[in-house]
Design a protein around this motif. Sequence first.
Motif, short mmCIF file in Angstrom:
data_model
loop_
_atom_site.label_atom_id
_atom_site.label_comp_id
_atom_site.label_asym_id
_atom_site.label_seq_id
_atom_site.Cartn_x
_atom_site.Cartn_y
_atom_site.Cartn_z
N LEU A 120 0.27 -15.99 -0.48
CA LEU A 120 1.22 -16.29 -1.14
C LEU A 120 1.08 -17.94 -1.27
O LEU A 120 1.13 -18.46 -2.56
CB LEU A 120 2.53 -15.92 -0.99
CG LEU A 120 2.89 -14.45 -1.10
CD1 LEU A 120 4.42 -14.18 -0.72
CD2 LEU A 120 2.60 -14.16 -2.55
N ARG A 121 0.97 -18.45 -0.21
CA ARG A 121 1.03 -20.11 -0.01
C ARG A 121 -0.44 -20.44 -0.77
O ARG A 121 -0.31 -21.57 -1.62
CB ARG A 121 1.17 -20.51 1.24
CG ARG A 121 2.66 -20.26 1.67
CD ARG A 121 2.71 -20.99 3.09
NE ARG A 121 3.98 -20.79 3.62
CZ ARG A 121 4.29 -19.86 4.53
NH1 ARG A 121 3.48 -18.82 4.83
NH2 ARG A 121 5.51 -19.35 5.18
N GLU A 145 0.79 -1.44 0.01
CA GLU A 145 0.11 0.11 0.01
C GLU A 145 0.76 1.04 -0.17
O GLU A 145 1.74 1.49 0.85
CB GLU A 145 -0.88 0.05 1.28
CG GLU A 145 -1.91 -1.28 1.21
CD GLU A 145 -3.00 -0.98 2.28
OE1 GLU A 145 -2.81 0.11 3.06
OE2 GLU A 145 -4.00 -1.81 2.52
N GLY A 146 0.54 2.25 -0.83
CA GLY A 146 1.37 3.53 -1.06
C GLY A 146 2.44 3.44 -1.93
O GLY A 146 3.16 4.68 -2.00
N PHE A 166 -1.09 -5.08 0.02
CA PHE A 166 -0.90 -5.48 1.33
C PHE A 166 0.14 -4.50 2.09
O PHE A 166 0.76 -3.72 1.57
CB PHE A 166 -0.22 -6.71 1.43
CG PHE A 166 -0.78 -8.02 1.37
CD1 PHE A 166 -1.25 -8.61 2.35
CD2 PHE A 166 -1.07 -8.84 0.18
CE1 PHE A 166 -2.21 -9.93 2.41
CE2 PHE A 166 -1.66 -9.61 -0.24
CZ PHE A 166 -2.11 -10.41 0.82
N ARG A 167 -0.35 -4.17 3.42
CA ARG A 167 0.43 -3.37 4.10
C ARG A 167 1.93 -4.43 4.69
O ARG A 167 1.70 -5.45 4.84
CB ARG A 167 -0.29 -3.24 5.26
CG ARG A 167 -1.39 -2.05 5.28
CD ARG A 167 -2.08 -1.70 6.51
NE ARG A 167 -1.06 -0.85 7.19
CZ ARG A 167 -0.87 0.48 7.13
NH1 ARG A 167 -1.77 1.15 6.42
NH2 ARG A 167 -0.09 0.97 8.04
N PHE A 168 2.76 -3.52 4.67
CA PHE A 168 4.28 -4.12 5.14
C PHE A 168 3.82 -4.75 6.40
O PHE A 168 4.47 -5.75 6.83
CB PHE A 168 5.27 -3.19 5.09
CG PHE A 168 6.62 -3.70 5.24
CD1 PHE A 168 7.38 -4.34 4.20
CD2 PHE A 168 7.50 -3.85 6.43
CE1 PHE A 168 8.43 -4.92 4.34
CE2 PHE A 168 8.53 -4.44 6.60
CZ PHE A 168 9.00 -4.96 5.56
N GLU A 169 3.03 -4.05 7.32
CA GLU A 169 2.86 -4.56 8.78
C GLU A 169 2.07 -6.00 8.83
O GLU A 169 2.07 -6.46 9.84
CB GLU A 169 1.93 -3.56 9.70
CG GLU A 169 3.14 -2.27 9.77
CD GLU A 169 2.62 -1.24 8.57
OE1 GLU A 169 2.70 0.12 8.99
OE2 GLU A 169 1.95 -1.63 7.62
N VAL A 195 0.78 -3.85 13.24
CA VAL A 195 1.36 -5.06 12.85
C VAL A 195 0.81 -6.26 13.40
O VAL A 195 0.14 -6.48 14.28
CB VAL A 195 2.93 -5.05 13.69
CG1 VAL A 195 3.91 -3.80 13.15
CG2 VAL A 195 2.84 -4.92 15.10
N ASP A 196 0.96 -7.55 12.51
CA ASP A 196 0.52 -8.85 12.98
C ASP A 196 1.30 -9.58 13.66
O ASP A 196 2.50 -9.20 14.05
CB ASP A 196 -0.19 -9.52 11.55
CG ASP A 196 1.06 -9.93 10.67
OD1 ASP A 196 2.30 -9.72 11.01
OD2 ASP A 196 0.82 -10.15 9.48
#
Length: 284
Positions: free
Chosen positions: A72-73, A46-47, A60-63, A96-97
């Motif tokens: 991806l899987r 995003e961004g 996707f957010r990097f977080e 963040v996750d």
Amino acid sequence: MGLLKRRAAGASNAATGPRLAIIAGGGRLPVRLAEAEPGAFLVSFEGTPCELPEARLTRFRFEKLGGLFDRLRAEGVERIVMAGGMARPQLDMKQVDRKVMMLAPKLMAALGSKGDDGVLRLIVSILEDEGFTVEGAHQILPEMTARPGKIGGPALSRAARGDVEQAQKILSTLAPLDIGQGCVVAAGQCLGIETVQGTDALLRFVGETPEERRPGKGVLVKAPKAGQDLRVDMPAVGPQTLRAAAAAGLEAVVIAADRVLLIDGPALPDLAAELGLAFHAVEI
């Protein structure tokens, strides 16, 4: 004459092998890769500016790297290529996750104290730890690099060959500092070094140098830094670079053979000739 590499007959793409994901940034390179691998899963953070069609992109957010890896899987991805210009991620710790929380100490250390090489090496190691194979754009599109020799335009003058040698020494000396991938030298004197602002900014700076402070026309040399992971950060040269070099009054652009990506490669020999710019690949 140094020729652009040709794709070997029968070379396989994602259609005949494990599925590829393209993590895309700005510029034309992700578009070229998507054309070469039509079955690729297209991802962008995003961004991040991206020329790929938004309808085909998954953002996707990097977080949220954990969610990205799961997706991806689920998409059957085994291979990943990172391509195009991307800014350093700015982590929002409120977003963040769990996966990123576990990686946070390493990520924060890399973002806070390491150069771009260190950050990219960390990202590659994370992807590999998750079981993905990281590939370079040059492995998917080998025709985007050049063998040693003249690519287009006139031959290198004797003065230009000396400037190439001096630029190589400068870049080799600066490599441990993770500063840049380009240098302009004229009559043995350094007119500018590529930094985080990029090649275009370097060439604008050189072009603004007063004539009385320029001992000669000069040469731009582009080459990867020593130890640089070419899978994720290979230097690139395209039509814009050649035009900017000519506008800056340079007589030549010289790249590291086999280790610099050529954007819109088939058009570059004729463009170099049109600009009167010597465009060569050498062993660096």
